[in-house]
Design a protein around this motif. Structure first.
Motif, PDB file in Angstrom:
ATOM      1  N   UNK A 183      49.744  39.615  79.810  1.00  0.00           N
ATOM      2  CA  UNK A 183      50.850  38.702  79.535  1.00  0.00           C
ATOM      3  C   UNK A 183      50.287  37.289  79.497  1.00  0.00           C
ATOM      4  N   UNK A 184      50.673  36.526  78.474  1.00  0.00           N
ATOM      5  CA  UNK A 184      50.108  35.192  78.263  1.00  0.00           C
ATOM      6  C   UNK A 184      50.426  34.230  79.397  1.00  0.00           C
ATOM      7  N   UNK A 185      51.490  34.484  80.163  1.00  0.00           N
ATOM      8  CA  UNK A 185      51.895  33.563  81.227  1.00  0.00           C
ATOM      9  C   UNK A 185      51.177  33.818  82.543  1.00  0.00           C
ATOM     10  N   UNK A 232      55.903  42.133  73.455  1.00  0.00           N
ATOM     11  CA  UNK A 232      54.713  41.456  73.973  1.00  0.00           C
ATOM     12  C   UNK A 232      55.113  40.118  74.603  1.00  0.00           C
ATOM     13  N   UNK A 233      54.543  39.831  75.776  1.00  0.00           N
ATOM     14  CA  UNK A 233      54.802  38.582  76.501  1.00  0.00           C
ATOM     15  C   UNK A 233      56.305  38.355  76.745  1.00  0.00           C
ATOM     16  N   UNK A 234      57.001  39.440  77.093  1.00  0.00           N
ATOM     17  CA  UNK A 234      58.435  39.370  77.287  1.00  0.00           C
ATOM     18  C   UNK A 234      58.842  39.030  78.707  1.00  0.00           C
ATOM     19  N   UNK A 235      60.163  38.885  78.891  1.00  0.00           N
ATOM     20  CA  UNK A 235      60.777  38.627  80.199  1.00  0.00           C
ATOM     21  C   UNK A 235      61.997  39.518  80.332  1.00  0.00           C
ATOM     22  N   UNK A 236      62.270  39.973  81.561  1.00  0.00           N
ATOM     23  CA  UNK A 236      63.417  40.849  81.774  1.00  0.00           C
ATOM     24  C   UNK A 236      63.873  40.753  83.225  1.00  0.00           C
ATOM     25  N   UNK A 237      65.170  41.051  83.468  1.00  0.00           N
ATOM     26  CA  UNK A 237      65.663  41.060  84.845  1.00  0.00           C
ATOM     27  C   UNK A 237      65.445  42.418  85.513  1.00  0.00           C
TER      28      UNK A 237
END
Length: 498
Positions: free
Chosen positions: A228-230, A430-435
């Protein structure tokens, strides 16, 4: 029938002299050069599966052979292998068991659409529960028209309908629905709106609460991390026994869990973690997205964390029986100046799961804030009505969180946004966010706070790596706690802030 056992020195995790050390060296040599052959130890036949130099060895032998070793006075401790369930196994167990025979069932259609545009949502995972105790219900995934057909027992209302959150939407939870077609509107995620973690730990203040120049390192023992890029992953290892050669050096996440945990600790960018830019070391102790981690894999990871000079270790795992071998490792890690943070468990039981219950671990329970997610989001199902917070009426104890006298602290763990990796069988890009929700999410929040506090204290960071160092960091963490009013059984000393 053969079983797996750990062979440990007479005391501690490692030995360099004496009869136990001599046997460990012999077994280690066998693992390195004769791994496919049976070995003999004090007249007992066994096979060496894995080994740590001068330390624990994993072997396979019969129960009779193990008993013979003990009866013969072998100068090693013989401890059975323990498997700790996958961190998201409980959520999977809560889902209803699907029937292949639909005779006598009622078919309903659930349609999922985006709340703002009304556009149909394909690939949404829908779970309908008719009887949670008996695990009656059905589940499925929406088609291109946003529809899924579910088959449920007649004469019963839908106890709970859940649309699982993904990297696009908050998901949904509805209780007490009629046995009829349903239309569910899903609220899109907005990374610019503060979720529960950034409400208490604002991203704008991250640079002032964490000093990246100190060099703090946090070890994440989990399903792996990234890519992940972050995330700034500065090291890592796979500690799973028997992995294929091409995966033995890989700490890439085999699920999404470890990436989510790591992001809460130290993600940079649009959705910063508590300590953005902290050095993250990833130790993959889980073989895949379904199987558990053994005590040997976790012990190996803890030993590597010490060798890699980690300052803090996060364990968002547990649920197995108390284990002497892992207990020894937890004490050893603390003696090397490393503070271990662990989740109390998600069984909604009045006890703290192992290893969080261990005296050398900071045990973390979870709470939420009903103002930090949409009213009918999936997380609404995690709201507990009691106990009540006296700090903020919007705060609630997480319905899934364990509790008890061994709880040390509490942290946000409901509808927590963080990094997720691309996963073939899940709708994450890719490089996602989720709760996600769980005490697994609360623990890394505390690990991030501990990293911030350590980064602000160079003298403590540079102190000798011994038990006093770990104790001083723990005490500093406890001193920063704010009480919510749930009582000690639920929150321990309260929520650590920085």
């Amino acid at each position: 029938m053969s079983q797996r056992y750990l062979l440990l020195p007479q005391t501690g995790l490692t030995s360099r002299s004496g009869p136990d050390a001599e046997r460990l060296r012999r077994l280690n040599h066998a693992f390195e050069y004769e791994a496919d052959d049976e070995q003999e130890l004090d007249g007992v036949r066994l096979k060496v599966l894995d080994a740590q130099r001068n330390g624990p060895v994993l072997v396979e032998m019969s129960e009779a052979a193990a008993a013979a070793l003990v009866a013969g006075g072998v100068p090693l401790r013989v401890i059975g292998e323990v498997v700790y369930p996958h961190p998201r196994a409980l959520a999977a167990q809560a889902r209803p068991q699907r029937r292949t025979d639909w005779n006598g069932l009622v078919e309903i259609t659930v349609t999922c659409v985006e709340a703002r545009s009304g556009a149909p949502l394909a690939g949404a995972r829908v779970v309908a529960i008719s009887d949670s105790a008996a695990r009656l219900g059905d589940r499925g995934e929406t088609d291109a028209a946003g529809r899924v057909a579910l088959h449920l027992p007649p004469g019963r209302a839908i106890e709970r309908l859940i649309v699982e959150a993904d990297s696009r939407h908050w998901g949904a939870c509805r209780d007490g629905l009629a046995l009829a077609d349903q239309r569910i509107e899903l609220v899109p995620l907005d990374l610019g709106t503060a979720d529960v973690v950034r409400h208490y730990y604002p991203g704008i203040a991250a640079a002032t609460r964490f000093d990246v120049k100190t060099g703090v390192t946090v070890g994440v023992i989990d399903t792996g991390v990234g890519p992940h890029a972050a995330l700034k992953t500065t090291g890592g290892r796979c500690t799973v026994t028997g992995e294929p050669p091409q995966r033995q050096s890989s700490f890439t996440d085999v699920d999404i869990h470890g990436t989510h945990v790591a992001g809460l600790i130290g993600a940079e960018g649009v959705l910063p973690g508590i300590a953005p830019g902290v050095n993250l070391h990833a130790y993959r102790a889980f073989p895949d997205a379904r199987k558990g981690a053994t005590n040997f894999a976790i012990i190996k990871a803890l030993m590597y964390a010490v060798a890699d000079n980690c300052d803090i270790v996060n364990l968002s795992l547990g649920g197995g029986p108390p284990d002497d071998a892992l207990s020894e490792a937890l004490a050893d890690v603390r003696n090397h100046g490393v503070l271990v943070i662990a989740a109390v468990g998600n069984e909604h039981k009045p006890y703290v799961a192992f290893p969080a219950q261990h005296e050398d671990v900071v045990a973390v329970a979870a709470f939420g804030n009903r103002d930090r997610f949409p009213q009918q989001a999936e997380a609404a199902g995690d709201i507990s009505q009691t106990p009540l917070s006296t700090r903020d009426p919007a705060e609630f104890f997480a319905a899934f969180s364990n509790n008890g006298m061994r709880v040390d602290v509490i942290a946000p763990g409901v509808a927590v946004l963080s990094t997720v990796r691309r996963c073939d069988d899940m709708p994450y890009g890719e490089n996602g966010y989720a709760p996600l929700s769980g005490t697994s999410m609360a623990a890394p929040v505390v690990a991030g706070v501990a990293a911030c506090l350590l980064s602000q204290d160079p003298a403590l960071y540079n102190a000798p790596r011994n038990r006093a160092r770990a104790d001083a960091l723990r005490d500093k963490l406890f001193a920063k706690c704010s009480e919510l009013g749930f009582s000690k059984l639920y929150e321990g000393r309260g929520q650590p802030l920085c």
